[in-house]
Design a protein around this motif. Structure first.
Motif, PDB file in Angstrom:
ATOM      1  N   PRO A 135       0.836  -1.203   0.000  1.00 53.35           N
ATOM      2  CA  PRO A 135       0.000   0.000   0.000  1.00 53.35           C
ATOM      3  C   PRO A 135       0.869   1.251   0.000  1.00 53.35           C
ATOM      4  N   ALA A 136       0.239   2.401  -0.194  1.00 57.85           N
ATOM      5  CA  ALA A 136       0.997   3.655  -0.233  1.00 57.85           C
ATOM      6  C   ALA A 136       1.711   3.906   1.096  1.00 57.85           C
ATOM      7  N   VAL A 137       1.076   3.505   2.179  1.00 57.25           N
ATOM      8  CA  VAL A 137       1.665   3.711   3.509  1.00 57.25           C
ATOM      9  C   VAL A 137       1.642   2.382   4.255  1.00 57.25           C
ATOM     10  N   VAL A 138       2.790   2.000   4.784  1.00 54.37           N
ATOM     11  CA  VAL A 138       2.887   0.803   5.620  1.00 54.37           C
ATOM     12  C   VAL A 138       3.156   1.261   7.050  1.00 54.37           C
ATOM     13  N   GLN A 139       2.331   0.789   7.964  1.00 56.30           N
ATOM     14  CA  GLN A 139       2.455   1.270   9.341  1.00 56.30           C
ATOM     15  C   GLN A 139       3.783   0.849   9.962  1.00 56.30           C
TER      16      GLN A 139
END
Length: 302
Positions: free
Chosen positions: A159-163
């Protein structure tokens, strides 16, 4: 008809008159009186006109107008639904490029809790703050999650952001065993002796070709002894006793294993080499067995 008869009588009368005139006498013809056309003549003309008009009316009446009506055009509308195909939702995964260790934290200092075989995948749950380790779903990890190095796997469907997942506390190294070789003034023998010795083993080496002549190398050293190994040096030689990588290890408890990694680019023209893994490089530790500190491994670039 009556007009013709009247005209004929007038002509006959004129001829008779000219025959009775004396010779030499010139008769000057008087202009004929213009006989007005009687109303009967008008009636006849009118009748002719009316008859002609009636005939035309009759002809017109007998004509049947034929109209071919074009069928009414009915517009046809074809509704083509617009189908919007949404991108399929995929699961972020890592795929192991080699047989890769899975650890309890994002560093080789953490314990190994398992491994992924070559080509095996795992679901990504997060990453570390430095973005070089992946937190993955792993049944044997802490809370069913564990960590794997980004250098040994290939991510997909990110995804665009990985936690960012916080790393657990680093494991505490076991305390060094006390040296029990000192003399005891109350005991004249040395029966107490040593509590044990470490035994460092060149345990494993694996690699994969990054590109061209560059390889990513992973080596493992294990303490098979019954005592803590103090600080020591591990060295991997890329071509028997030439080139390679080295690491300083601060200590390793009995039964523990340490995994180390590096990248190396071969500078020679061959495509196959024999590499050497040394543990306790320089022989600084007293061990139970000094003959298992070295192991050879082939490296093939193609």
């Amino acid at each position: 008809m009556r007009i013709k008869v009247l005209f004929s009588v007038l002509v006959l009368f004129s001829l008779l008159a000219s025959c009775n005139m004396p010779a030499g006498q010139v008769t000057v013809a008087q202009p004929s009186e213009i006989v007005p056309v009687s109303s009967d003549v008008d009636a006849v003309g009118t009748a002719v006109e009316l008859t002609a008009a009636a005939k035309l009316t009759e002809i017109a009446g007998s004509a049947t107008a034929t109209f071919t009506a074009n069928p009414e055009l009915t517009p046809t509308f074809t509704l083509t639904p617009t189908v919007t195909t949404l991108p399929a939702q995929c699961t972020p995964l890592v795929t192991a490029n080699v047989v890769a260790n899975v650890r309890s934290g994002p560093d080789t200092a953490y314990d190994i809790v398992g491994s992924l075989s070559l080509g095996q995948t795992a679901t990504i749950a997060g990453r570390n703050d430095a973005n070089n380790w992946w937190n993955i779903e792993y049944p044997v990890g802490s809370g069913r999650f564990a960590w794997i190095a980004g250098s040994v796997v290939t991510p997909s469907c990110l995804p665009a952001v990985v936690q960012v997942v916080a790393a657990p506390p680093l494991p505490t190294a076991p305390p060094a065993a006390a040296d029990d070789n000192s003399d005891d003034s109350n005991d004249n023998n040395n029966s107490g002796g040593s509590s044990g010795k470490p035994d460092l083993v060149a345990y494993a080496m694996q690699y994969y070709v990054v590109s061209g002549k560059t390889v990513h190398v992973m080596v493992s050293v294990k303490n098979s002894g019954n005592a803590v190994a103090g600080g020591f040096t591990v060295k991997w030689m890329a071509n028997q006793d030439k080139g390679g990588c080295d690491w300083q290890v601060q200590g390793l408890g009995p039964g523990k294993r340490k995994d180390l990694e590096c990248e190396y680019t071969y500078e020679w023209g061959a495509n196959q080499y024999t590499s050497t893994l040394f543990v306790d490089w320089g022989g600084g530790l007293a061990e139970q067995d000094e003959n298992n500190n070295k192991q050879y491994y082939d490296v093939k670039l193609k």
